[in-house]
Scaffold this motif. Structure first.
Motif, PDB file in Angstrom:
ATOM      1  N   ALA A 280      43.133  35.773  40.345  1.00  0.00           N
ATOM      2  CA  ALA A 280      44.562  35.610  40.637  1.00  0.00           C
ATOM      3  C   ALA A 280      45.307  35.127  39.403  1.00  0.00           C
ATOM      4  CB  ALA A 280      44.745  34.625  41.789  1.00  0.00           C
ATOM      5  N   VAL A 281      44.730  34.168  38.694  1.00  0.00           N
ATOM      6  CA  VAL A 281      45.366  33.664  37.475  1.00  0.00           C
ATOM      7  C   VAL A 281      45.427  34.749  36.409  1.00  0.00           C
ATOM      8  CG1 VAL A 281      45.069  32.066  35.543  1.00  0.00           C
ATOM      9  CG2 VAL A 281      44.801  31.245  37.885  1.00  0.00           C
ATOM     10  N   ALA A 282      44.350  35.527  36.273  1.00  0.00           N
ATOM     11  CA  ALA A 282      44.345  36.620  35.294  1.00  0.00           C
ATOM     12  C   ALA A 282      45.460  37.619  35.593  1.00  0.00           C
ATOM     13  CB  ALA A 282      42.989  37.314  35.293  1.00  0.00           C
ATOM     14  N   ALA A 283      45.679  37.911  36.880  1.00  0.00           N
ATOM     15  CA  ALA A 283      46.751  38.835  37.262  1.00  0.00           C
ATOM     16  C   ALA A 283      48.117  38.248  36.927  1.00  0.00           C
ATOM     17  CB  ALA A 283      46.660  39.153  38.748  1.00  0.00           C
ATOM     18  N   LEU A 284      48.290  36.948  37.170  1.00  0.00           N
ATOM     19  CA  LEU A 284      49.565  36.293  36.848  1.00  0.00           C
ATOM     20  C   LEU A 284      49.825  36.327  35.347  1.00  0.00           C
ATOM     21  CD1 LEU A 284      49.309  33.194  39.218  1.00  0.00           C
ATOM     22  CD2 LEU A 284      50.997  35.029  39.383  1.00  0.00           C
ATOM     23  N   LEU A 285      48.811  35.992  34.566  1.00  0.00           N
ATOM     24  CA  LEU A 285      48.967  36.001  33.108  1.00  0.00           C
ATOM     25  C   LEU A 285      49.233  37.414  32.604  1.00  0.00           C
ATOM     26  CD1 LEU A 285      46.118  33.516  32.070  1.00  0.00           C
ATOM     27  CD2 LEU A 285      48.569  33.051  32.255  1.00  0.00           C
ATOM     28  N   GLY A 286      48.539  38.387  33.193  1.00  0.00           N
ATOM     29  CA  GLY A 286      48.758  39.773  32.800  1.00  0.00           C
ATOM     30  C   GLY A 286      50.147  40.266  33.148  1.00  0.00           C
ATOM     31  N   ASP A 287      50.771  39.627  34.133  1.00  0.00           N
ATOM     32  CA  ASP A 287      52.126  40.005  34.547  1.00  0.00           C
ATOM     33  C   ASP A 287      53.191  39.248  33.765  1.00  0.00           C
ATOM     34  OD1 ASP A 287      53.473  41.807  36.156  1.00  0.00           O
ATOM     35  OD2 ASP A 287      53.905  40.321  37.689  1.00  0.00           O
TER      36      ASP A 287
ATOM     37  N   THR B 111      45.330  46.159  37.863  1.00  0.00           N
ATOM     38  CA  THR B 111      45.276  45.484  36.570  1.00  0.00           C
ATOM     39  C   THR B 111      46.667  45.523  35.954  1.00  0.00           C
ATOM     40  OG1 THR B 111      43.005  46.248  36.286  1.00  0.00           O
ATOM     41  CG2 THR B 111      44.111  45.383  34.344  1.00  0.00           C
ATOM     42  N   PRO B 112      47.391  44.394  35.915  1.00  0.00           N
ATOM     43  CA  PRO B 112      48.807  44.435  35.538  1.00  0.00           C
ATOM     44  C   PRO B 112      49.081  44.587  34.047  1.00  0.00           C
ATOM     45  CG  PRO B 112      48.145  42.183  35.980  1.00  0.00           C
ATOM     46  CD  PRO B 112      46.952  43.049  36.302  1.00  0.00           C
ATOM     47  N   ASP B 113      48.056  44.440  33.199  1.00  0.00           N
ATOM     48  CA  ASP B 113      48.324  44.434  31.761  1.00  0.00           C
ATOM     49  C   ASP B 113      47.810  45.677  31.041  1.00  0.00           C
ATOM     50  OD1 ASP B 113      45.728  43.808  32.247  1.00  0.00           O
ATOM     51  OD2 ASP B 113      45.601  42.146  30.839  1.00  0.00           O
TER      52      ASP B 113
END
Length: 347
Positions: A149-156, A281-283
């Motif tokens: 979840a944190v990785a997705a937030l950072l990628g966004d 994968t948002p990034d």
């Protein structure tokens, strides 16, 4: 007294603010350079005023003698074989050499002093953070689901400093802190721990513990503290989904079923699974995003837009693009669409 009522200095060790990471070699090199700078300054001062110093050998003070005097003086050894004799030399010793001696010692014991002052510095940073933090994201549980979840937030594009991780496992907190996140040591089931994490002023709370019963209790506690926050919870078993929603979760993700579906799809259509993973994968590659409608889009069909629209969000309700409610775009709608993230030439 609960944690939320404690003074900032009492929360050092409970809250940890992210620090800039500096290599040990660089830190030691900086201290050595500082110590050498103080030593060379003392040598220059003594040598320029060498006529004001008395040497027991009565042969004057050479440059080597100046180095020798500065070294034994700054290290507080002081053998006494070279001493300031004139009034000016003594005055310079009082006003310049003595402060340099203190500076030299501070540099040499900098590591110890840094440890002693770290608690005070953390307390001041915690006090400032608690005063200004709002509209952040609280992630309860930093296991596999919480990390993703944190990785997705950072990628966004979310700022790491606006993400607060709550967990009881120190190794997990260390990993989160290394990413620049604010961490709080404690159980998310406790009201005072979530208060310390600023849950009452958070815009979103991610509930991702390892147990379903813990997720229910965390959600109940979080909803009581933050009636307006968006609460997203993860649950392992579908039969517990309704408990999370009754507890106040806005969205519930059934992790076991989602993973199971992807596993089943991968046996027959692995390319579909690859595309789903790309969208999640948002990034990189393609990503699912949400945006406001533009004025020239109002009244038209979302199916006729250049973007690949998946759905329309109206008054907090999502309508799929093939639903009758999504036939025409209305003012205030938001579009759920597929956007291209990877820049051209990097595919």
């Amino acid at each position: 007294m609960s944690l939320s009522d404690e003074a900032s200095h009492s929360l050092v060790g409970v809250i940890r603010m992210p620090d800039k990471v500096e290599s040990p070699v660089r830190a030691i090199l900086k201290r050595v350079i500082g110590a050498m700078g103080a030593l060379l300054l003392a040598v220059m001062i003594v040598y320029l005023d060498r006529d004001g110093y008395r040497d027991v050998n009565e042969d004057g003070v050479s440059l080597l003698d100046a180095f020798y005097y500065a070294t034994v003086s700054l290290s507080t050894t002081g053998y006494g074989d070279i001493t300031p004799a004139s009034s000016s030399a003594r005055l310079i010793n009082v006003l310049v050499i003595t402060p340099l001696r203190v500076l030299f010692l501070i540099v040499l014991v900098g590591t110890t002093l840094e440890v002693l002052t770290e608690r005070s510095r953390q307390a001041l940073r915690i006090q400032k953070w608690r005063r200004v933090v709002r509209d952040h994201v609280v992630v309860v549980g930093y296991g596999t689901k919480g990390r993703s979840a944190v990785a997705a937030l950072l990628g966004d594009g979310v700022d790491p400093g606006s993400i607060v991780v709550v967990d009881t496992v120190q190794e997990s907190l260390d990993a989160a802190s290394a990413k620049g996140l604010v961490v709080v040591h404690g159980s998310g089931t406790r009201n005072d721990v979530l208060k310390v994490a600023g849950a009452a002023r958070a815009r979103a709370i991610v509930v991702a513990p390892n147990r379903d019963d813990t997720a229910v209790l965390v959600t109940l506690t979080a909803r009581e503290l933050a009636p307006k926050a968006q609460i997203v919870a993860s649950v392992r078993e579908r039969e517990n989904e309704h408990l999370l929603k009754q507890s106040g979760a806005d969205s519930v993700v059934v992790s076991s079923e989602t993973a199971g579906r992807l596993l089943g799809m991968a046996t027959a259509t692995p390319s579909v699974v690859a595309m789903v993973e790309d969208l999640l994968t948002p990034d990189a590659g393609l990503a699912i995003a949400e945006r406001d409608v533009e004025k020239n889009e109002i009244g038209g069909s979302p199916r006729h837009l250049p973007d690949i629209v998946l759905g329309v969000v109206r008054d907090g309700t999502l309508y799929r693009v093939d639903a009758p409610e999504a036939d025409a775009i209305e003012p205030g709608d938001r579009l759920l669409y597929v956007k291209k993230v990877t820049p051209p030439g990097e595919e």
